[in-house]
Design a protein around this motif. Sequence first.
Motif, PDB file in Angstrom:
ATOM      1  N   LYS A   1       4.496 -12.427  15.256  1.00  0.00           N
ATOM      2  CA  LYS A   1       3.867 -11.541  14.278  1.00  0.00           C
ATOM      3  C   LYS A   1       2.589 -12.246  13.840  1.00  0.00           C
ATOM      4  N   ASN A   2       1.462 -11.603  14.097  1.00  0.00           N
ATOM      5  CA  ASN A   2       0.155 -12.227  13.958  1.00  0.00           C
ATOM      6  C   ASN A   2      -0.719 -11.476  12.966  1.00  0.00           C
ATOM      7  N   SER A   3      -1.458 -12.221  12.170  1.00  0.00           N
ATOM      8  CA  SER A   3      -2.463 -11.627  11.292  1.00  0.00           C
ATOM      9  C   SER A   3      -3.834 -11.824  11.932  1.00  0.00           C
ATOM     10  N   THR A   4      -4.620 -10.780  11.976  1.00  0.00           N
ATOM     11  CA  THR A   4      -5.937 -10.865  12.613  1.00  0.00           C
ATOM     12  C   THR A   4      -6.994 -11.444  11.682  1.00  0.00           C
TER      13      THR A   4
ATOM     14  N   CYS B   1      -6.292 -14.148   9.286  1.00  0.00           N
ATOM     15  CA  CYS B   1      -5.887 -15.438   8.728  1.00  0.00           C
ATOM     16  C   CYS B   1      -6.177 -16.587   9.699  1.00  0.00           C
ATOM     17  N   PRO B   2      -6.861 -17.647   9.261  1.00  0.00           N
ATOM     18  CA  PRO B   2      -7.146 -18.772  10.155  1.00  0.00           C
ATOM     19  C   PRO B   2      -5.886 -19.488  10.634  1.00  0.00           C
ATOM     20  N   ILE B   3      -4.855 -19.561   9.801  1.00  0.00           N
ATOM     21  CA  ILE B   3      -3.595 -20.188  10.238  1.00  0.00           C
ATOM     22  C   ILE B   3      -2.980 -19.340  11.346  1.00  0.00           C
ATOM     23  N   SER B   4      -3.023 -18.045  11.184  1.00  0.00           N
ATOM     24  CA  SER B   4      -2.507 -17.134  12.197  1.00  0.00           C
ATOM     25  C   SER B   4      -3.299 -17.255  13.500  1.00  0.00           C
ATOM     26  N   HIS B   5      -4.586 -17.419  13.382  1.00  0.00           N
ATOM     27  CA  HIS B   5      -5.429 -17.580  14.569  1.00  0.00           C
ATOM     28  C   HIS B   5      -4.981 -18.809  15.372  1.00  0.00           C
ATOM     29  N   GLU B   6      -4.717 -19.904  14.681  1.00  0.00           N
ATOM     30  CA  GLU B   6      -4.266 -21.117  15.368  1.00  0.00           C
ATOM     31  C   GLU B   6      -2.872 -20.923  15.960  1.00  0.00           C
ATOM     32  N   ALA B   7      -1.986 -20.254  15.229  1.00  0.00           N
ATOM     33  CA  ALA B   7      -0.642 -19.980  15.752  1.00  0.00           C
ATOM     34  C   ALA B   7      -0.731 -19.124  17.017  1.00  0.00           C
ATOM     35  N   PHE B   8      -1.619 -18.130  17.004  1.00  0.00           N
ATOM     36  CA  PHE B   8      -1.802 -17.279  18.179  1.00  0.00           C
ATOM     37  C   PHE B   8      -2.309 -18.108  19.363  1.00  0.00           C
ATOM     38  N   ARG B   9      -3.234 -19.023  19.095  1.00  0.00           N
ATOM     39  CA  ARG B   9      -3.757 -19.891  20.153  1.00  0.00           C
ATOM     40  C   ARG B   9      -2.635 -20.749  20.765  1.00  0.00           C
TER      41      ARG B   9
ATOM     42  N   MET C   1       5.280 -12.692  27.190  1.00  0.00           N
ATOM     43  CA  MET C   1       5.564 -12.956  25.787  1.00  0.00           C
ATOM     44  C   MET C   1       4.965 -11.787  25.008  1.00  0.00           C
ATOM     45  N   TYR C   2       5.477 -11.536  23.830  1.00  0.00           N
ATOM     46  CA  TYR C   2       5.128 -10.330  23.095  1.00  0.00           C
ATOM     47  C   TYR C   2       4.636 -10.668  21.700  1.00  0.00           C
ATOM     48  N   TYR C   3       3.811  -9.757  21.135  1.00  0.00           N
ATOM     49  CA  TYR C   3       3.294  -9.968  19.793  1.00  0.00           C
ATOM     50  C   TYR C   3       2.924  -8.631  19.162  1.00  0.00           C
ATOM     51  N   LEU C   4       2.699  -8.681  17.853  1.00  0.00           N
ATOM     52  CA  LEU C   4       2.120  -7.551  17.133  1.00  0.00           C
ATOM     53  C   LEU C   4       1.073  -8.089  16.179  1.00  0.00           C
ATOM     54  N   ASN C   5       0.082  -7.270  15.887  1.00  0.00           N
ATOM     55  CA  ASN C   5      -0.902  -7.575  14.850  1.00  0.00           C
ATOM     56  C   ASN C   5      -0.451  -6.852  13.586  1.00  0.00           C
ATOM     57  N   VAL C   6      -0.152  -7.622  12.565  1.00  0.00           N
ATOM     58  CA  VAL C   6       0.424  -7.072  11.339  1.00  0.00           C
ATOM     59  C   VAL C   6      -0.460  -5.982  10.735  1.00  0.00           C
ATOM     60  N   GLN C   7      -1.771  -6.185  10.715  1.00  0.00           N
ATOM     61  CA  GLN C   7      -2.664  -5.192  10.104  1.00  0.00           C
ATOM     62  C   GLN C   7      -2.612  -3.845  10.828  1.00  0.00           C
ATOM     63  N   GLU C   8      -2.298  -3.859  12.112  1.00  0.00           N
ATOM     64  CA  GLU C   8      -2.254  -2.629  12.894  1.00  0.00           C
ATOM     65  C   GLU C   8      -0.865  -1.993  12.896  1.00  0.00           C
TER      66      GLU C   8
ATOM     67  N   HIS D   1       9.990 -11.594   6.088  1.00  0.00           N
ATOM     68  CA  HIS D   1       8.668 -11.402   6.699  1.00  0.00           C
ATOM     69  C   HIS D   1       7.729 -12.545   6.337  1.00  0.00           C
ATOM     70  N   GLU D   2       7.098 -13.096   7.346  1.00  0.00           N
ATOM     71  CA  GLU D   2       6.007 -14.052   7.163  1.00  0.00           C
ATOM     72  C   GLU D   2       4.979 -13.760   8.239  1.00  0.00           C
ATOM     73  N   SER D   3       3.788 -14.251   8.034  1.00  0.00           N
ATOM     74  CA  SER D   3       2.735 -14.065   9.022  1.00  0.00           C
ATOM     75  C   SER D   3       1.757 -15.229   8.915  1.00  0.00           C
ATOM     76  N   PRO D   4       1.573 -15.938  10.009  1.00  0.00           N
ATOM     77  CA  PRO D   4       2.174 -15.727  11.317  1.00  0.00           C
ATOM     78  C   PRO D   4       3.645 -16.128  11.318  1.00  0.00           C
ATOM     79  N   GLN D   5       4.364 -15.516  12.246  1.00  0.00           N
ATOM     80  CA  GLN D   5       5.785 -15.823  12.390  1.00  0.00           C
ATOM     81  C   GLN D   5       6.184 -15.594  13.839  1.00  0.00           C
ATOM     82  N   VAL D   6       6.931 -16.535  14.383  1.00  0.00           N
ATOM     83  CA  VAL D   6       7.457 -16.375  15.733  1.00  0.00           C
ATOM     84  C   VAL D   6       8.969 -16.233  15.629  1.00  0.00           C
TER      85      VAL D   6
END
Length: 106
Positions: free
Chosen positions: A26-29, A31-39, A52-59, A75-80
């Motif tokens: 679960k990714n936030s588009t 948030c800088p922490i979320s950006h690093e988690a996505f990376r 592997m699968y993901y969603l963008n929370v804002q969408e 719920h948390e974001s980012p969250q795996v």
Amino acid sequence: MALEKLTVIDELVKVIEEKDKVLFLKNSTTCPISHEAFRQYEKFANEMEENMYYLNVQEARSFSNEIAERFNVKHESPQVLLFKNGEVTWHASHWEITTKKLKEQY
């Protein structure tokens, strides 16, 4: 292998039913922490032989909330989330999402 964005709960349920284990972010588009988690997640996915699968929370806010309710995970974001046999067996958030930890849990 590849990252696949899901947009509704039915897509996630189908993937969970078809596979023994599924890793989902679960990714936030915004948030800088979320950006690093996505990376970190993307790096791990590139090393694997499966999607592997993901969603963008804002969408997909309602999708994200439904995951929390259905699988009883705050719920948390980012969250795996790691699903095994249809249940969440491990989850992590924020700076805990690293390629190393994903390898250890997956």
